[in-house]
Motif scaffolding. Sequence first.
Motif, PDB file in Angstrom:
ATOM      1  N   LYS A 154       0.847  -1.186   0.034  1.00  0.00           N
ATOM      2  CA  LYS A 154       0.020   0.046  -0.141  1.00  0.00           C
ATOM      3  C   LYS A 154       0.788   1.264   0.095  1.00  0.00           C
ATOM      4  CE  LYS A 154      -3.824  -2.410   2.624  1.00  0.00           C
ATOM      5  NZ  LYS A 154      -3.057  -3.503   3.035  1.00  0.00           N
ATOM      6  N   ARG A 157       2.411   1.991  -3.452  1.00  0.00           N
ATOM      7  CA  ARG A 157       1.335   2.389  -4.474  1.00  0.00           C
ATOM      8  C   ARG A 157       1.020   3.996  -4.178  1.00  0.00           C
ATOM      9  NH1 ARG A 157      -1.211  -1.330  -7.575  1.00  0.00           N
ATOM     10  NH2 ARG A 157      -1.222  -3.354  -6.879  1.00  0.00           N
ATOM     11  N   GLU A 161       2.479   5.159  -7.515  1.00  0.00           N
ATOM     12  CA  GLU A 161       1.686   4.982  -8.225  1.00  0.00           C
ATOM     13  C   GLU A 161       0.739   6.279  -8.539  1.00  0.00           C
ATOM     14  OE1 GLU A 161      -1.408   1.460  -9.470  1.00  0.00           O
ATOM     15  OE2 GLU A 161      -2.013   2.289  -7.595  1.00  0.00           O
ATOM     16  N   ASP A 164      -6.091   6.528 -11.610  1.00  0.00           N
ATOM     17  CA  ASP A 164      -7.253   6.948 -11.420  1.00  0.00           C
ATOM     18  C   ASP A 164      -7.283   7.353  -9.850  1.00  0.00           C
ATOM     19  OD1 ASP A 164     -10.146   5.360 -10.171  1.00  0.00           O
ATOM     20  OD2 ASP A 164     -10.293   6.745 -11.901  1.00  0.00           O
ATOM     21  N   LYS A 166      -9.822   7.550  -7.858  1.00  0.00           N
ATOM     22  CA  LYS A 166     -10.619   6.745  -6.949  1.00  0.00           C
ATOM     23  C   LYS A 166      -9.772   5.665  -6.445  1.00  0.00           C
ATOM     24  CE  LYS A 166     -15.204   7.993  -8.771  1.00  0.00           C
ATOM     25  NZ  LYS A 166     -16.488   7.697  -9.350  1.00  0.00           N
ATOM     26  N   THR A 167      -9.218   4.983  -7.231  1.00  0.00           N
ATOM     27  CA  THR A 167      -8.461   3.994  -7.089  1.00  0.00           C
ATOM     28  C   THR A 167      -7.231   4.247  -6.260  1.00  0.00           C
ATOM     29  OG1 THR A 167      -8.575   2.799  -9.381  1.00  0.00           O
ATOM     30  CG2 THR A 167      -6.752   2.044  -7.869  1.00  0.00           C
ATOM     31  N   GLU A 168      -6.598   5.348  -6.178  1.00  0.00           N
ATOM     32  CA  GLU A 168      -5.608   5.723  -5.396  1.00  0.00           C
ATOM     33  C   GLU A 168      -6.170   6.116  -3.794  1.00  0.00           C
ATOM     34  OE1 GLU A 168      -2.746   8.816  -6.815  1.00  0.00           O
ATOM     35  OE2 GLU A 168      -3.369   8.058  -8.672  1.00  0.00           O
ATOM     36  N   SER A 170      -8.790   4.570  -2.732  1.00  0.00           N
ATOM     37  CA  SER A 170      -9.027   3.319  -2.026  1.00  0.00           C
ATOM     38  C   SER A 170      -7.855   2.801  -1.292  1.00  0.00           C
ATOM     39  CB  SER A 170      -9.580   2.359  -3.092  1.00  0.00           C
ATOM     40  OG  SER A 170      -9.800   1.128  -2.631  1.00  0.00           O
ATOM     41  N   THR A 171      -6.698   2.819  -2.104  1.00  0.00           N
ATOM     42  CA  THR A 171      -5.556   2.449  -1.356  1.00  0.00           C
ATOM     43  C   THR A 171      -5.263   3.348  -0.149  1.00  0.00           C
ATOM     44  OG1 THR A 171      -4.597   1.789  -3.488  1.00  0.00           O
ATOM     45  CG2 THR A 171      -3.132   2.262  -1.797  1.00  0.00           C
ATOM     46  N   GLU A 174      -7.424   2.057   2.800  1.00  0.00           N
ATOM     47  CA  GLU A 174      -6.761   0.689   3.306  1.00  0.00           C
ATOM     48  C   GLU A 174      -5.673   1.012   4.076  1.00  0.00           C
ATOM     49  OE1 GLU A 174      -6.351  -1.661  -0.122  1.00  0.00           O
ATOM     50  OE2 GLU A 174      -8.505  -1.795  -0.864  1.00  0.00           O
ATOM     51  N   SER A 220      -6.482  16.561  -6.221  1.00  0.00           N
ATOM     52  CA  SER A 220      -6.004  15.394  -5.714  1.00  0.00           C
ATOM     53  C   SER A 220      -5.579  15.405  -4.114  1.00  0.00           C
ATOM     54  CB  SER A 220      -4.908  14.548  -6.541  1.00  0.00           C
ATOM     55  OG  SER A 220      -5.243  14.324  -7.750  1.00  0.00           O
ATOM     56  N   CYS A 227      -9.428  12.159   2.860  1.00  0.00           N
ATOM     57  CA  CYS A 227      -9.359  11.089   3.187  1.00  0.00           C
ATOM     58  C   CYS A 227      -8.771  10.806   4.647  1.00  0.00           C
ATOM     59  CB  CYS A 227      -8.316  10.207   1.916  1.00  0.00           C
ATOM     60  SG  CYS A 227      -7.904   8.566   2.769  1.00  0.00           S
TER      61      CYS A 227
END
Length: 581
Positions: A154, A157, A161, A164, A166-168, A170-171, A174, A220, A227
């Motif tokens: 995690k 990433r 990374e 996207d 939303k994907t980031e 989510s990481t 988590e 971003s 978050c």
Amino acid sequence: MHILSFEEQISSVIINRGYNYYMDDLVSTIEEINENLFAATVEGRSDDYNVIIALKEDGEIHSHHCTCPFEGPVCKHQVAVFYELRAEREENMFDGKESQVETTFSNKSKDSAVNDGKDTKVKRDIRSILAEQSKDYLVEFILLMIQEDQDIAKQVRLRYERGDVKTELSTCYELIRSHIKKHVDRHGFVAYGKVPQAIRGGELVLERAINDWRDDDPLSAIHFCFCVMHEMIELLQGADDSDGAIGGLIEDSLETATRLDLDAMTPDKQAEIFRVLLAEAMASRYDEWSDWRHSLLDACAELSQTRELREALKQAITQLELRTVHSHYEWSANHEREALARLRYKLLDEAEKEAFLLAQLDKPSFREEAIRQAIDAQRYDDAIRLAEQGELSDQERGLPGLVTKWKMLRYEACAAASYTAQMRELAFDLTIDGDYTYYLELKQLYSEASWQEVYDRLMQQMGQKDYNFNNVYIRIMQDTNDHARLLKYVQGRPYEIVDYYADLAKHYPDEMCQLFRGYIELRASNANNRSQYKHVAKLLVTYRQACGPDHAEALHRQFLSGYVRRTAFCEELRKITSKIV
């Protein structure tokens, strides 16, 4: 806590258990991963635990952490590592060498490990070791570590990374939750000592947000900040945040999210960020944290450069104002209404502001601003009138703090207008209210010939008030050497003789000693436990300093003979014999 003397500050039970772990060679590895930062692995009953120890240059233990579930300040695993570090330090001190820590320890006996050192490896700098490896080898090594700890994946990433959002995100969620999960107890609560480790995931995500700001990707960054805020606000409900670490991380995230450089943004980008911030501010999670909501709304106000955006913000303010109507908590509802009114005030045109300001005078910050505007405009009579109205209103509402505030502002306006008579009256009242500054002001407003009469009247009125929590009355007596009045004050409050005997000793020695003796005798007669007996003994020692050894010895003998049946009391009295005789 020092590495050479840590036993003094740790429970003996934990010390014994940790020492047994140390002697049983359960510290399987230890490594200096950075200067004075050590990572160790300790074998537990059912699992291995990782220990991190940070030392200062002088050997003081700066921080310590263990992954075990123990909730106390220091666990046995940490103590075992303390012993390892101390043994290494003492050995190097004995050899006269610069301190170095072994990277691994064999499971031989302690004597063997210390004496021959054949199974140890001398520490090398981690950066140097990694720099020697090939890229493919390092990739394989990291993948191997990820198999053991998915949080590393995690973090990789999060740091490297880009794709996207939303994907980031989510990481990010988590990662934050996995760090929290590792440090909650069986009741789902994060104890005080575990909070710094529990919020580490949030700190990593905030670092990413700050980097995105630097990379000119504010949207971003804002989402990453939110978050962190979402998870930390939820964590506040189930953690001991006594040192404010969680709240501090929320504040830092909020500051990053609202860091606006309007000159670097196009109007469209401003509008986009405005809508994101406004949607966040309206979320129900901020109903219990209104100050954070207000910070978001303030940022929205800064971004509302068009009529359309200002109208959207005004509608949001109206919605929030309506929510306060049904609040069960009057103080918080009033605080919310005032904050929202100030926000609405920012959105008005200059021509609209004066009328709005005067319509909001029931709110303290608006009344203060109206008074200051009047003073700045040299409309002193208007300022005085506004301040007097505030005094009357808040006197009726039972708000003495605000009444004093309006008096101070009225004094400021009167001073600017050179209204001496009103200044005298206000300085007199404010001194009685407990502000020494206004006593000095008051004194300057009178000639020496007329001051004595004012002083006597002032002290008479102050003497009628309860000044247990306000020392202005006493300070004035001390500054003016008004010993007669101070004696009278202490006679009415004998328990204060301990604080003021030095002021009375020169001018009223007999009265002072009589008061002191009477107070100690009263405390002695009422004492009925060891703690109270110790306090009386301590008073006797002070009594000797105040009145001399003869007085103290006589009272000491009186208590020993008069309280023979109070064995504990006599024990405490005998302990201080050398200090009395």
